[in-house]
Design an enzyme around this catalytic site. Structure first.
Site, PDB file in Angstrom:
ATOM      1  N   CYS A   1      11.361   2.809   9.396  1.00 20.16           N
ATOM      2  CA  CYS A   1      12.789   2.723   9.761  1.00 20.16           C
ATOM      3  C   CYS A   1      13.495   3.844  10.425  1.00 20.16           C
ATOM      4  CB  CYS A   1      13.744   2.210   8.948  1.00 20.16           C
ATOM      5  SG  CYS A   1      15.281   1.405   9.452  1.00 20.16           S
TER       6      CYS A   1
ATOM      7  N   CYS B   1      16.104  -2.630  13.972  1.00 23.67           N
ATOM      8  CA  CYS B   1      16.719  -1.565  13.313  1.00 23.67           C
ATOM      9  C   CYS B   1      17.993  -1.773  13.453  1.00 23.67           C
ATOM     10  CB  CYS B   1      16.327  -0.319  13.900  1.00 23.67           C
ATOM     11  SG  CYS B   1      16.903   1.140  12.986  1.00 23.67           S
TER      12      CYS B   1
HETATM   13  P1  FAD Z   1       5.769  -1.504   1.441  1.00 30.67           P
HETATM   14  O1  FAD Z   1       6.592  -2.389   1.519  1.00 30.67           O
HETATM   15  O2  FAD Z   1       6.255  -0.018   1.193  1.00 30.67           O
HETATM   16  O3  FAD Z   1       4.627  -1.716   0.483  1.00 30.67           O
HETATM   17  C1  FAD Z   1       3.383  -1.102   0.236  1.00 30.67           C
HETATM   18  C2  FAD Z   1       2.671  -1.355  -1.209  1.00 30.67           C
HETATM   19  O4  FAD Z   1       1.268  -0.979  -1.366  1.00 30.67           O
HETATM   20  C3  FAD Z   1       3.667  -0.877  -2.248  1.00 30.67           C
HETATM   21  O5  FAD Z   1       3.860  -1.719  -3.022  1.00 30.67           O
HETATM   22  C4  FAD Z   1       2.801   0.069  -3.047  1.00 30.67           C
HETATM   23  O6  FAD Z   1       2.975   0.292  -4.426  1.00 30.67           O
HETATM   24  C5  FAD Z   1       1.409  -0.341  -2.558  1.00 30.67           C
HETATM   25  N1  FAD Z   1       0.275   0.665  -2.666  1.00 30.67           N
HETATM   26  C6  FAD Z   1       0.303   1.883  -2.480  1.00 30.67           C
HETATM   27  N2  FAD Z   1      -0.989   2.529  -2.353  1.00 30.67           N
HETATM   28  C7  FAD Z   1      -1.764   1.507  -2.954  1.00 30.67           C
HETATM   29  C8  FAD Z   1      -3.297   1.547  -3.297  1.00 30.67           C
HETATM   30  N3  FAD Z   1      -3.861   2.801  -3.428  1.00 30.67           N
HETATM   31  N4  FAD Z   1      -3.743   0.446  -3.700  1.00 30.67           N
HETATM   32  C9  FAD Z   1      -2.869  -0.638  -3.834  1.00 30.67           C
HETATM   33  N5  FAD Z   1      -1.608  -0.581  -3.551  1.00 30.67           N
HETATM   34  C10 FAD Z   1      -1.226   0.368  -3.029  1.00 30.67           C
HETATM   35  N6  FAD Z   1      13.014  -2.093   7.602  1.00 30.67           N
HETATM   36  C11 FAD Z   1      13.589  -3.155   8.356  1.00 30.67           C
HETATM   37  O7  FAD Z   1      13.105  -4.018   8.876  1.00 30.67           O
HETATM   38  N7  FAD Z   1      14.933  -2.900   8.368  1.00 30.67           N
HETATM   39  C12 FAD Z   1      15.793  -1.692   7.965  1.00 30.67           C
HETATM   40  O8  FAD Z   1      16.788  -1.902   8.054  1.00 30.67           O
HETATM   41  C13 FAD Z   1      14.978  -0.839   7.103  1.00 30.67           C
HETATM   42  N8  FAD Z   1      15.624  -0.068   6.509  1.00 30.67           N
HETATM   43  C14 FAD Z   1      14.934   0.973   5.546  1.00 30.67           C
HETATM   44  C15 FAD Z   1      15.587   1.797   5.073  1.00 30.67           C
HETATM   45  C16 FAD Z   1      14.888   2.748   4.061  1.00 30.67           C
HETATM   46  C17 FAD Z   1      15.768   3.697   3.525  1.00 30.67           C
HETATM   47  C18 FAD Z   1      13.621   2.673   4.015  1.00 30.67           C
HETATM   48  C19 FAD Z   1      12.852   3.689   2.929  1.00 30.67           C
HETATM   49  C20 FAD Z   1      12.807   1.527   4.734  1.00 30.67           C
HETATM   50  C21 FAD Z   1      13.331   0.809   5.492  1.00 30.67           C
HETATM   51  N9  FAD Z   1      12.780  -0.296   6.182  1.00 30.67           N
HETATM   52  C22 FAD Z   1      13.566  -1.062   6.875  1.00 30.67           C
HETATM   53  C23 FAD Z   1      11.369  -0.182   6.343  1.00 30.67           C
HETATM   54  C24 FAD Z   1      10.671  -1.374   5.496  1.00 30.67           C
HETATM   55  O9  FAD Z   1      11.107  -1.248   4.222  1.00 30.67           O
HETATM   56  C25 FAD Z   1       9.171  -1.100   5.569  1.00 30.67           C
HETATM   57  O10 FAD Z   1       8.659  -0.883   6.883  1.00 30.67           O
HETATM   58  C26 FAD Z   1       8.278  -2.235   4.945  1.00 30.67           C
HETATM   59  O11 FAD Z   1       8.627  -2.287   3.499  1.00 30.67           O
HETATM   60  C27 FAD Z   1       6.793  -1.975   5.219  1.00 30.67           C
HETATM   61  O12 FAD Z   1       6.145  -2.925   4.468  1.00 30.67           O
HETATM   62  P2  FAD Z   1       4.701  -2.315   3.954  1.00 30.67           P
HETATM   63  O13 FAD Z   1       4.027  -3.560   3.321  1.00 30.67           O
HETATM   64  O14 FAD Z   1       3.788  -1.672   4.796  1.00 30.67           O
HETATM   65  O15 FAD Z   1       4.977  -1.265   2.661  1.00 30.67           O
END
Ligand code: FAD
Length: 575
Positions: free
Chosen positions: A315, A494
């Protein structure tokens, strides 16, 4: 003392003095490993002296002396035992640090590939390429031992195995259940809580209930999908299996990699010690957005600093979204003029998509925010209220000290270590995927989704909403031998919360191409988009994305590309 980080749990250093042992404790190290025999040099402290200093500083200590060029298998095993037994993070040292790096590389050779260990050492400034044959031999030995231990293959094998039960992992698991319930699916996820991170900005701005940002992971895992509560440590893609942290293997026909990214707090000196205290906060840390909000209410005098690290980050708008909400609140409270706000951005532009810069600049002017570009936060002293930035101007970088009363930090971000160290990573450490099909560029039965991917989209949950249907369709097409494939166009969104009650909804794809969902001027701040952000998007996250409903996210399909088929054919031949 100049410790070089190899992993979260281990750093290495040249010779430590007795004073350095106390500095190591102050830096947060919990144990010392000494790899130098006593008496190599006259001025060198003895092991007994270091042991006493470590004890006085409350640190664990192990002496594993190694003569250069005579590193035995026992030395390596002793080092492996020490890393397993001692509290972490550990600081290992010898004369230059090379023996410690070599020992740690050989100790980890059973779990990590030789190339990844050599690359890791190189990033820390050490060359262990000469160890490659020995690293390979140890890896081979371990593989043979594993083969004997698990003659019948991994404990369990699934049609689809998903690494990470966050936004991407759950979205894929749910869509798979909806599209092809007959497939066996498992999610590997160590955490028992899942956070809706997109609302952290709203919590920090005091307009969202923090309790609505978190759910038990058990409630997120779709029915019929197995939750393996563990963390993945490595990949064995040639054998279609992953290795868990306890050494257990899990097999798959198709793998989806979705572990998100790593927030690198310790890359900023002094930050881990002061985060959550002394006016230093970050909405990126679950649980700290409430601290942000309490600081916004308490502060009457500045300076208030907001920071943005080098890209890519998740983000990319979040570092400034909280700044606008803070300013809007202070403006409402008639305090803004007394506070003085500064945005320190390691990059050179306010926002990566040019169309949105002019409307954002209007808010920068309205709130009288001082903009500092090419200013990268490198160190913080919370109790003293000081922050240091590397500021680059005309190709010259200077360290600049700035006082603060309030500091909102967005931490540097990188791929998780186990991805960087794996053979699935690109040169920058991200999961290497084709940016349209999201298929691994190395293995055709591996896909990526979410923040971990190398694709140059905006790392957002909005991107995940469009990526997961692509991955699910392509994966099923692989199983069915279909010749059509789904394509991801780089969509990300965003919602820029420019004031309490108004949002600019920045929606764009690869190359910054605008992709508005509504037939309205996307650069205009609107109340309607505020409602969308605060009321509708949270519901869409939990009840649409997490339920496998692909509303408005149907991807374009095309004839499978020849190139992909060739990659697949090559991979089959080499397997
Ligand atoms: P995540 O949702 O972070 O999930 C990753 C998972 O993998 C976690 O549960 C973790 O525990 C697990 N994991 C890590 N290592 C391992 C391992 N070795 N083995 C197994 N599992 C593991 N997005 C928007 O669309 N709009 C917004 O307004 C927005 N605002 C944001 C504001 C902030 C402050 C933040 C921090 C994020 C924001 N986002 C926003 C971004 C969004 O939250 C992420 O892009 C999204 O969560 C990505 O999904 P993901 O599955 O890649 O990662």
């Amino acid at each position: 003392m100049d410790p070089k980080r190899l992993s979260d749990s281990l750093s290495v250093s040249p010779q430590l003095s007795l004073d350095d042992i106390h500095s190591a404790a102050a830096l947060g190290y919990k144990a010392i490993i000494n790899n130098r025999p006593d008496g190599e040099q006259l001025e060198q402290p003895t092991s007994a002296e270091i042991s006493a200093a470590a004890k006085a500083a409350g640190l664990g200590y192990r002496h594993i002396p190694v003569v250069p060029g005579e590193m035995s298998d026992d030395d390596i095993d002793n080092f492996a035992d020490a890393i397993a037994d001692l509290p972490t993070p550990i600081l290992a040292f010898c004369r230059s640090g090379t023996r410690s790096v070599s020992l740690s590389s050989l100790a980890e050779a059973e779990k990590k590939t030789p190339d990844s260990l050599i690359r890791r050492a190189k990033e820390a400034g050490y060359d262990v390429a000469g160890l490659k044959p020995r690293l390979e031999a140890r890896r081979h030995q371990a593989d043979n031992a594993d083969a004997v231990a698990s003659r019948n293959g991994p404990a369990e094998t699934f049609d689809v195995l998903i690494v990470g039960g966050g936004a991407g992992g759950i979205a894929v698991a749910s869509s798979l259940r909806k599209r092809r319930a007959s497939l066996s699916v498992a999610v590997i996820e160590p955490s028992d809580k899942h956070y809706y991170q997109a609302a952290f900005t709203l919590v920090g701005g005091g307009v969202f209930d923090p309790r609505k940002t978190v759910r038990d992971e058990a409630r997120c895992i779709p029915k019929g999908v197995k939750w393996i509560r563990a963390a993945v440590a490595d990949f064995e893609p040639k054998d279609n299996r992953v290795v868990l942290e306890d050494g257990e293997r899990v097999g798959y026909r198709s793998l989806v990699v979705a572990p998100g990214l790593k927030l690198d707090w310790s890359a900023i000196e002094g930050l881990p010690e002061t985060l959550g205290k002394n006016g230093v906060t970050s909405n990126y840390q679950p649980g700290l957005a409430t601290y942000t909000w309490s600081l916004l209410q308490d502060i009457h005098r500045g300076p208030a600093l907001f920071t943005q690290p080098p890209m890519p980050i998740k983000c990319a708008g979040a570092p400034q979204k909280i700044m606008y909400l803070a300013c809007s609140y202070w403006e409402q409270e008639k305090r803004l003029k007394d506070i003085g706000v500064e945005f320190n951005n390691a990059g050179g532009v306010l926002f990566g998509v040019a169309d949105f810069v002019p409307p954002l600049m209007k808010y920068i002017d309205r709130y009288d925010v001082a903009l500092a570009f090419n200013a990268n936060l490198v160190a913080v002293d919370g109790p003293a209220g000081k922050a240091w930035f590397d500021v680059t101007e005309d190709g010259e970088t200077k360290r600049v000290e700035k006082p603060f009363a309030f500091l909102h930090v967005t931490p540097p971000q990188r791929a998780p270590d186990f991805i960087r160290d794996s053979e699935l990573a690109d040169d920058a450490g991200w999961l290497s995927v084709d940016q349209e099909t999201l298929r691994s560029t190395f293995y055709p039965n591996i896909y990526g989704v979410g923040d971990v991917c190398s694709a140059p989209n905006a790392k957002t949950a909005a991107a995940v909403r469009k990526q997961s249907p692509v991955v699910v369709r392509n994966l099923i097409a692989d199983f069915d031998g279909q010749s059509r494939e789904a394509v991801y166009d780089g969509y990300g969104a965003c919602p820029l919360t420019v004031e309490r009650g108004r949002v600019i909804l920045a929606e764009f794809g690869y190359g910054g191409k605008l992709q508005p969902s509504f037939p309205l001027n996307p650069t205009k701040p609107r109340w309607l988009y505020w409602l969308l952000k605060v009321k509708l998007l949270p519901t869409m996250y939990w009840d649409v994305l997490f339920r496998g409903r692909e509303w408005g996210a149907k991807p374009p399909m095309r004839q499978r590309e020849k190139a992909a088929e060739e990659t697949e054919a090559k991979a089959k031949v080499s397997a």
